[in-house]
Design an enzyme around this catalytic site. Structure first.
Site, short mmCIF file in Angstrom:
data_model
loop_
_atom_site.label_atom_id
_atom_site.label_comp_id
_atom_site.label_asym_id
_atom_site.label_seq_id
_atom_site.Cartn_x
_atom_site.Cartn_y
_atom_site.Cartn_z
CD GLU A 163 23.27 -58.02 23.45
OE1 GLU A 163 22.65 -58.81 22.73
OE2 GLU A 163 22.72 -57.11 24.08
CD GLU A 358 22.81 -53.05 21.88
OE1 GLU A 358 21.76 -53.66 22.16
OE2 GLU A 358 23.64 -53.46 21.05
C1 FCB Z 1 20.39 -56.46 21.70
C2 FCB Z 1 21.20 -56.47 20.42
C3 FCB Z 1 20.76 -55.43 19.43
C4 FCB Z 1 19.26 -55.29 19.40
C5 FCB Z 1 18.71 -55.08 20.78
C6 FCB Z 1 17.23 -54.86 20.84
O1 FCB Z 1 20.41 -57.74 22.25
O2 FCB Z 1 22.56 -56.26 20.70
O3 FCB Z 1 21.30 -55.76 18.18
O4 FCB Z 1 18.71 -56.39 18.79
O5 FCB Z 1 19.04 -56.17 21.58
#
Ligand code: FCB
Length: 452
Positions: A163, A358
């Protein structure tokens, strides 16, 4: 149909959010170690000094992963744990920790997926200008070389960066995360360019120094735009909006194309080159070749999105959510469609196999009188999102899914106020308890999503 037989079901974490173990073991400080000690930066004055104490309890955590039935585990290496000053001297104890973790995973049949950078910029490098210094491509390359030399005999899956939208946008533009700066736009574009160059350098070095062929990826994010209906003009409106630059320059990092077109198409998006011209650093052909060093897979962190349709004026227009729209404990909207449309649009544009690196939900989880943690909202969320992903996996090449997060952890500026885990952590005792969603997810894995 459904998910491919070798579909990868995993869970993800990151080093600072779970490890702890910050003192006395040769680790150098990074920007989060420093930032969390400043007053009023993080909810409740919380820090990651102990976090889930995973540094000492990783064997128990690997046992939990095995109990759930995970095929894979995505974790990040703390750059400053293995290179305390970012470059130069190696901390062998740090290397040993990751070696032990990797070995424990493999002994339990869990495939390790390493992310090199999940936001821990070594403080020594920050003092040298960090992402603003062009040399960071070389620094990150040195770190990637060490990771390849020490881990790639057993680890074959690497992601470079997690990210960049967030670690540049929140860290250096809005300043709500470490190091908490509000830099001029020009600086942030220069940083972004160096971030992408560092990514490219890491890909080159990983490839060159690996002990066996690797699968190398990149794990950015960006709010998904999905169509308000399946009418072709709404789909087109959503696609246009998804790959365009944000309306507001002060939030410019929050988009997908600026960060992915250079890596996967070899050039910055035309719209941004025109719109941001006055802020841009010098961009050479050589830079672009480095940035677009070929990768094997494209990761994407996806949590939610916004619906757009084609407006009467021929421009995309947002369909606002109605009153009472479902949301998570951190007030993020529940929008399962993004796990179909996101991967589909990304695949159509970039033609790379996709991993959802994620996805998950924060809930107000508590330990009930029966000693269990019931999280029906999370189960419902994951089921809805995974159904959409299943539809995508029937149409495009989706290789795997990593639930965020394996366990409750340090949620950046929100401290421990938010719980994203499928494993509950009692932060006073460090006791772990599998939530109902962990058992549910285990069943999804065992049945390869066929019951979704
Ligand atoms: C993302 C991040 C991770 C966590 C989630 C909820 O943006 O990569 O570290 O904080 O959100």
């Amino acid at each position: 149909m459904g998910f491919a037989e070798n579909f990868v079901w995993g869970a993800a974490t990151s080093s600072y959010q779970i490890e702890g173990g910050v003192n006395g073991i040769g680790k150098g400080p990074h920007i989060w170690d420093v930032y969390t000690k400043e007053p009023d930066k993080v909810y409740g004055g919380h820090t990651g000094d102990i976090a889930c104490d995973h540094y000492h309890r990783f064997r128990e955590d690997v046992r939990l992963m095995k109990e759930i039935g995970l095929n894979a585990y995505r974790f990040s290496v703390d750059w400053s744990r293995i290179l305390p000053e970012g470059t130069g001297k190696v901390n062998e104890e740090g290397i040993q920790f990751y070696n032990n973790l990797i070995d424990a995973l493999l002994e339990n049949g869990i495939e390790p997926y390493i992310t090199l950078y999940h936001w821990e910029l070594p403080y020594e490098l920050y003092k040298k200008g960090g992402w603003l210094n062009r040399d960071i491509a070389g620094w990150f390359g040195e770190y990637a070389r060490l990771a390849a030399e020490r881990f790639s005999d057993r680890v074959t899956h690497f992601f470079t960066l997690n990210e960049p939208q967030c670690f540049i946008g929140l860290g250096f533009l809005t300043g709500v995360q470490a190091p908490g700066l509000k830099c001029p736009l020009r600086d942030t574009f220069e940083m972004a360019h160096n971030v992408l160059r560092a990514h490219g350098r890491a890909v080159q070095v990983l490839r060159a120094c690996a002990k066996q062929p690797l699968t190398i990826g990149y794990a950015p994010t960006g709010g998904i735009i999905y169509p308000a209906s399946e009418r072709p003009e709404d789909i087109e409106a959503a696609r246009q909006k998804y790959f365009s630059m944000p309306e507001d320059d002060s939030n410019w990092t929050w988009n997908v194309a600026w960060w992915s077109d250079p890596v996967l198409l070899g050039h910055y998006p035309e719209e941004g080159l025109i719109r941001y011209a006055k802020y841009l650093p010098k961009i050479t052909d050589e830079d672009m070749r480095l940035i677009s060093e070929p990768i094997d897979v494209y990761g994407q962190n996806i949590y939610n999105g916004r619906a757009f349709r084609m407006g009467a004026d021929g421009k995309p227009e947002e369909l606002l959510r109605g009153p009472g729209h479902a949301k998570t404990a951190v007030n993020w909207p529940v929008t399962p469609e993004c796990l179909y449309w996101g991967p589909k649009f990304l695949y159509e544009r970039y033609r790379k196999p996709i991993y959802i690196t994620e996805n998950g939900m924060a809930c107000h989880d508590t330990l009930s009188l029966d000693g269990k943690v019931h999280d029906p909202n999370r189960i419902d969320f994951l089921a809805r999102y995974l159904r959409e992903l299943k539809r995508a996996a029937e149409e495009i090449d989706v290789r795997g899914y990593f639930q965020w997060s394996l366990m409750d952890n340090f949620e950046w500026e929100k401290g421990y106020a938010e719980r994203f885990g499928i494993v509950y952590v009692d932060f006073a005792t460090q006791e772990r308890i599998l939530k109902d969603s962990a058992y549910w997810y285990g069943n999804v894995i065992r049945t390869n999503g066929s019951e979704l």
